[in-house]
Design a protein around this motif. Structure first.
Motif, PDB file in Angstrom:
ATOM      1  N   GLN A 111       0.849  -1.205   0.000  1.00 52.41           N
ATOM      2  CA  GLN A 111       0.000   0.000   0.000  1.00 52.41           C
ATOM      3  C   GLN A 111       0.877   1.244   0.000  1.00 52.41           C
ATOM      4  OE1 GLN A 111      -3.039   0.303   3.055  1.00 52.41           O
ATOM      5  NE2 GLN A 111      -3.275  -1.922   3.167  1.00 52.41           N
ATOM      6  N   MET A 145       1.355   3.873  -3.109  1.00 50.04           N
ATOM      7  CA  MET A 145       0.851   5.235  -2.895  1.00 50.04           C
ATOM      8  C   MET A 145       1.970   6.270  -2.985  1.00 50.04           C
ATOM      9  SD  MET A 145      -2.130   5.132  -0.031  1.00 50.04           S
ATOM     10  CE  MET A 145      -2.270   3.591   0.821  1.00 50.04           C
ATOM     11  N   PRO A 147      -3.800   9.014  -6.673  1.00 51.14           N
ATOM     12  CA  PRO A 147      -5.124   8.424  -6.843  1.00 51.14           C
ATOM     13  C   PRO A 147      -5.755   8.936  -8.144  1.00 51.14           C
ATOM     14  CG  PRO A 147      -4.964   9.698  -4.779  1.00 51.14           C
ATOM     15  CD  PRO A 147      -3.704   9.917  -5.540  1.00 51.14           C
ATOM     16  N   PHE A 155      -2.424   7.996   4.957  1.00 53.70           N
ATOM     17  CA  PHE A 155      -2.427   8.953   3.843  1.00 53.70           C
ATOM     18  C   PHE A 155      -1.424  10.081   4.084  1.00 53.70           C
ATOM     19  CE2 PHE A 155      -7.034   7.685   2.725  1.00 53.70           C
ATOM     20  CZ  PHE A 155      -6.565   6.816   1.770  1.00 53.70           C
ATOM     21  N   TYR A 168      -0.734  12.166   0.899  1.00 59.91           N
ATOM     22  CA  TYR A 168      -2.087  12.393   0.384  1.00 59.91           C
ATOM     23  C   TYR A 168      -2.855  13.226   1.405  1.00 59.91           C
ATOM     24  CZ  TYR A 168      -1.650   8.450  -2.969  1.00 59.91           C
ATOM     25  OH  TYR A 168      -1.287   7.592  -3.964  1.00 59.91           O
TER      26      TYR A 168
END
Ligand code: PHE
Length: 350
Positions: A185, A189, A194, A303, A308
């Motif tokens: 993950q 990321m 996204p 995140f 993010y």
């Protein structure tokens, strides 16, 4: 007189055959000249046959011709063996029985775990997911820290994780065999933006003593989605769709509250028993349900680690063990069977 010639012919035959036996390709011409040439003793004997008394002439003549044929035949045979025509020679000498039934080639097949992983991955690829694979050797950072796992979490202990050789002061850089596929993950990321719909199959390791339900190496398939406005409902719908495709129509899915450091809320996910359909049987311990997944909504802390904005995006993640799914699906009661590589066991899944 006849005895002497016959003895000599036998000597020639014996010596010639012995020479041929040892001969390599470049000796053939010399041997031919030596034993069959114009000036050879054999030719001489054949030429002087007319001077031999008529009572023994037929016998000497026949023997001399036999010796000649013998030498010619074995020269030919030897030369065909050497020049790679050996099968023809074997057939001719009868040393190879060409009427024997052939050896049947055993056809290999994909390991049952590989088949199961491919089935799972294909379902998600069909839902628009992209498959990614990341490494089995990870750092502390990717396996734990970035996944919001506190320093004193029990999963970080030597009993729960295989650490690689420790270097003083390496901290988060400390390497280990990943205990889960979840570090993928972070890796994905970190390197992309996204929307993300990703599925990650792979091997994971935990220092468990092998028993019917534990193996120090097993497999996981991680899945995660990051997009605008992803909700728990999306997670539920996705896993329901997966279970229907994987285990057949009419499967129900149940979520039980659980805890994972990197998802909030978290859940353990059960599917209605794939053997009895929920009525209760030995496989589901008469509960009607089988636990097959861990899942949840990606924690905002995760995140933040990858840069993010948790106000902008949301996501879900899940992880499942194909080994366990294959055990349930095929009624296998000992996980160790998968890794012993007994062909008699593996052949059942061709
Ligand atoms: N990584 C978790 C485990 O190994 C499973 C999991 C994956 C849970 C993704 C939530 C989200 O137990």
């Amino acid at each position: 007189m006849s005895g002497k010639v016959l003895d000599e012919l036998e000597k020639i035959r014996k010596q010639a055959l012995a020479d041929i036996e040892r001969a390599s390709e470049r000796d053939f011409d010399d041997i031919r000249v030596k034993y069959l040439g114009r000036k050879s003793r054999l030719t001489e004997i054949l030429k002087t046959l007319k001077d031999i008394p008529s009572e023994i002439k037929p016998k000497v003549g026949k023997t001399a011709n036999d010796v000649r044929k013998d030498i010619e035949n074995s020269l030919n045979k030897r030369s065909s063996i050497i020049t790679g025509n050996s099968m023809a020679a074997k057939i001719e000498t009868g040393s190879e029985d060409i009427t024997k039934p052939g050896r049947t080639a055993r056809l290999g097949s994909k390991h049952v775990i590989t088949q199961t992983i491919e089935e799972i991955v294909e379902i998600f690829v069909g839902l628009g997911y992209r498959m990614v694979e990341t490494g089995e050797v990870e750092t502390d950072y990717y396996n734990f820290t970035a996944l919001n796992t506190p320093e004193d979490h029990p999963a970080r202990t030597l009993q729960a994780t295989f650490y690689l050789e420790e270097r003083a002061g390496c901290g988060d850089e400390r390497t280990l065999l990943r205990t889960q596929t979840s570090p993928a993950q972070i890796r994905v990321m970190e390197n992309s933006k996204p929307p993300l719909y990703v599925i990650v199959p792979g091997k994971v390791y935990r220092p468990d003593v092998p028993d019917p339900t534990h193996s120090p190496m097993f497999h996981q398939v991680e899945g995660f989605a990051v997009d605008k406005e992803i909700t728990f409902g999306d997670l539920k719908g996705t896993l329901e769709a997966f279970c229907e495709k994987m285990f057949g129509a009419g499967r129900k899915v149940r979520f039980r509250p659980h805890f994972f450091p990197f998802t909030e809320p978290s859940a353990e996910v059960d599917v209605s028993c794939i053997v009895c359909g929920g009525k209760g049987c030995r496989v589901c311990s008469h509960t009607g349900w089988l636990e097959i997944l861990g899942a949840g909504i990606i924690d905002p802390n995760v995140f933040e680690v990858v840069g993010y904005d948790p106000e902008e995006v949301s996501g879900f993640a899940f992880g499942m063990a194909p080994d366990r799914i294959a055990m349930l699906k095929y009624g296998i009661t000992d996980i160790r069977m998968f890794f012993e590589n007994d062909v008699r066991f593996l052949e059942q899944f061709k």
